[in-house]
Design a protein around this motif. Sequence first.
Motif, PDB file in Angstrom:
ATOM      1  N   GLY A  55     -30.073 -40.571 -44.299  1.00 44.25           N
ATOM      2  CA  GLY A  55     -31.102 -40.644 -45.336  1.00 44.25           C
ATOM      3  C   GLY A  55     -31.364 -39.267 -45.905  1.00 44.25           C
ATOM      4  N   TYR A  56     -32.539 -39.073 -46.474  1.00 44.83           N
ATOM      5  CA  TYR A  56     -32.915 -37.759 -47.012  1.00 44.83           C
ATOM      6  C   TYR A  56     -34.424 -37.593 -46.914  1.00 44.83           C
ATOM      7  N   THR A  57     -34.873 -36.365 -46.758  1.00 44.78           N
ATOM      8  CA  THR A  57     -36.293 -36.157 -46.464  1.00 44.78           C
ATOM      9  C   THR A  57     -37.200 -36.409 -47.678  1.00 44.78           C
ATOM     10  N   HIS A  58     -36.644 -36.346 -48.895  1.00 43.22           N
ATOM     11  CA  HIS A  58     -37.470 -36.592 -50.086  1.00 43.22           C
ATOM     12  C   HIS A  58     -37.587 -38.092 -50.375  1.00 43.22           C
ATOM     13  N   CYS A  59     -37.478 -38.888 -49.366  1.00 41.30           N
ATOM     14  CA  CYS A  59     -37.450 -40.347 -49.494  1.00 41.30           C
ATOM     15  C   CYS A  59     -38.755 -40.860 -48.899  1.00 41.30           C
ATOM     16  N   PRO A  60     -39.684 -41.355 -49.729  1.00 36.95           N
ATOM     17  CA  PRO A  60     -41.009 -41.667 -49.202  1.00 36.95           C
ATOM     18  C   PRO A  60     -41.136 -43.061 -48.602  1.00 36.95           C
ATOM     19  N   VAL A 109     -38.088 -45.886 -47.501  1.00 37.52           N
ATOM     20  CA  VAL A 109     -37.149 -46.437 -46.518  1.00 37.52           C
ATOM     21  C   VAL A 109     -36.950 -45.519 -45.314  1.00 37.52           C
ATOM     22  N   CYS A 110     -36.836 -44.201 -45.544  1.00 37.81           N
ATOM     23  CA  CYS A 110     -36.550 -43.298 -44.420  1.00 37.81           C
ATOM     24  C   CYS A 110     -37.710 -43.227 -43.420  1.00 37.81           C
ATOM     25  N   PRO A 111     -38.946 -42.934 -43.864  1.00 40.91           N
ATOM     26  CA  PRO A 111     -40.030 -42.935 -42.868  1.00 40.91           C
ATOM     27  C   PRO A 111     -40.235 -44.304 -42.221  1.00 40.91           C
ATOM     28  N   THR A 112     -40.050 -45.374 -43.004  1.00 42.53           N
ATOM     29  CA  THR A 112     -40.214 -46.719 -42.435  1.00 42.53           C
ATOM     30  C   THR A 112     -39.221 -46.914 -41.298  1.00 42.53           C
ATOM     31  N   GLY A 116     -45.640 -30.656 -45.082  1.00 40.55           N
ATOM     32  CA  GLY A 116     -44.933 -29.920 -46.128  1.00 40.55           C
ATOM     33  C   GLY A 116     -44.027 -30.739 -47.018  1.00 40.55           C
ATOM     34  N   MET A 117     -43.983 -32.063 -46.827  1.00 41.37           N
ATOM     35  CA  MET A 117     -43.108 -32.881 -47.673  1.00 41.37           C
ATOM     36  C   MET A 117     -43.726 -33.031 -49.061  1.00 41.37           C
ATOM     37  N   PRO A 118     -42.915 -32.908 -50.112  1.00 41.73           N
ATOM     38  CA  PRO A 118     -43.486 -32.941 -51.460  1.00 41.73           C
ATOM     39  C   PRO A 118     -43.796 -34.344 -51.967  1.00 41.73           C
ATOM     40  N   MET A 119     -43.514 -35.367 -51.173  1.00 45.49           N
ATOM     41  CA  MET A 119     -43.869 -36.703 -51.648  1.00 45.49           C
ATOM     42  C   MET A 119     -44.287 -37.637 -50.512  1.00 45.49           C
ATOM     43  N   MET A 120     -45.174 -38.549 -50.863  1.00 42.26           N
ATOM     44  CA  MET A 120     -45.691 -39.512 -49.896  1.00 42.26           C
ATOM     45  C   MET A 120     -45.685 -40.892 -50.542  1.00 42.26           C
ATOM     46  N   GLY A 180     -40.832 -50.811 -48.161  1.00 45.23           N
ATOM     47  CA  GLY A 180     -39.605 -51.559 -48.408  1.00 45.23           C
ATOM     48  C   GLY A 180     -39.614 -52.289 -49.737  1.00 45.23           C
ATOM     49  N   GLY A 181     -40.712 -52.194 -50.490  1.00 48.87           N
ATOM     50  CA  GLY A 181     -40.800 -52.882 -51.779  1.00 48.87           C
ATOM     51  C   GLY A 181     -41.382 -51.952 -52.829  1.00 48.87           C
ATOM     52  N   LYS A 182     -42.316 -52.472 -53.610  1.00 53.26           N
ATOM     53  CA  LYS A 182     -42.969 -51.634 -54.608  1.00 53.26           C
ATOM     54  C   LYS A 182     -43.919 -50.676 -53.897  1.00 53.26           C
ATOM     55  N   HIS A 183     -44.039 -49.483 -54.430  1.00 52.04           N
ATOM     56  CA  HIS A 183     -44.957 -48.514 -53.823  1.00 52.04           C
ATOM     57  C   HIS A 183     -45.352 -47.440 -54.820  1.00 52.04           C
ATOM     58  N   MET A 184     -46.434 -46.742 -54.488  1.00 50.80           N
ATOM     59  CA  MET A 184     -46.821 -45.582 -55.286  1.00 50.80           C
ATOM     60  C   MET A 184     -46.056 -44.389 -54.732  1.00 50.80           C
TER      61      MET A 184
END
Lengths: 221, 145
Positions: A84-89, A91-94, B41-45, B105-109
């Motif tokens: 995966g990749y860390t900029h993946c909010p 599928v990867c954390p899930t 430190g991750m730029p997205m959530m 796993g689906g739609k998200h912000m």
Amino acid sequence: MNEKRKRPKGQLFALVASAVIALLLGYFLGNYFEYGSPDKPPKLDSATLLPQAADLPDFELMDQNGQVFNNQNLQGKWHFLFFGYTHCPDVCPTTLLRLTEVYNRTAAEHDLQANTDVIFVSVDPGRDTPQHLKKYVEYFAKYFIGLTGKKEQIDKLSKALGIAYSIHPPEAEDEPDNYLVDHSAAILLINPQGQFQAVFLGEQDPQKIADDFIKIAKFVE
Amino acid sequence: MKLLSAFFYVCLTLLTLQPVLAADSATLQVENAWVREGPPGMPMMGGFMSVTNNSTGDVSITRISSPAFKSIELHETIMQDGMAKMREVSELRIPAGQTVVLEPGGKHMMLFNPVKPLKAGDTVTFQLSGSDDQRVEFSASVKRR
């Protein structure tokens, strides 16, 4: 009189014996269908077991501490592998949180749990430096390993495991670091000989993954 | 005198509009909003919620903003041939009387660049704009899950 007494005794013995045989048969048959015979692969809910474990090509990547990680580092432990990749909010954390759950649910098998690690392989070496990966994987658990490296080395491993990925061009010219990556969502299982053993695809339930992992480990070892 | 009549008309307009504004504010309803705690430190959530459209007409979400993030986009994870693909959703339409669920796993912000580090237990406020010009304020708790 004696004749009469003997008969019921013999009948009782036969009854008890057949009951014991039936119970034992039931127990062994039950086990057979639950776990499979020693030679027959176990019945699995969430995983596909490779008919024969496949050797991996020689690869050399770098872990989150900047140390070389190659085939030798896979020896002696079971490894769950996810690309995966860390900029993946999403599928990867899930998936990585799910793998911590899988790990927790193998607690009853102490030795197996102690011999299990999770590896997150980045398919985005442009952004995922070892320092960046360190913060990322260590957030999930201490038994997580993060790997990154040269694209051709990542490709060597991903291709051998049937993992596909594709990096999109940046969405805006002034933001070269803002891009998406499509990647296979499969979780791979590597055995303690460093061979590709099984693949989990699309399973959401960590309990099912843990149950199948334990069955596979018992079958293989 | 002119000023007084202008003031009168402004008041009249506001009074006329008031019932409309009040009715609109209940049209879109946000529930179970949460933000997934991420590695430091991750730029997205990722953010998740369910949005219900209580009106009799379809409404689209046109914008979501929060003082806690630099920018927010709506995305969708699509599974195709075993590949996870993420795509921006340009228009999230919520049909009349229905609920759209944003979930892992689906739609998200997609929440870009948190202004300050967020930890499980924190609360973040959001503002959502609908195509019918209504605005809905809601808050989401940060969770590790």
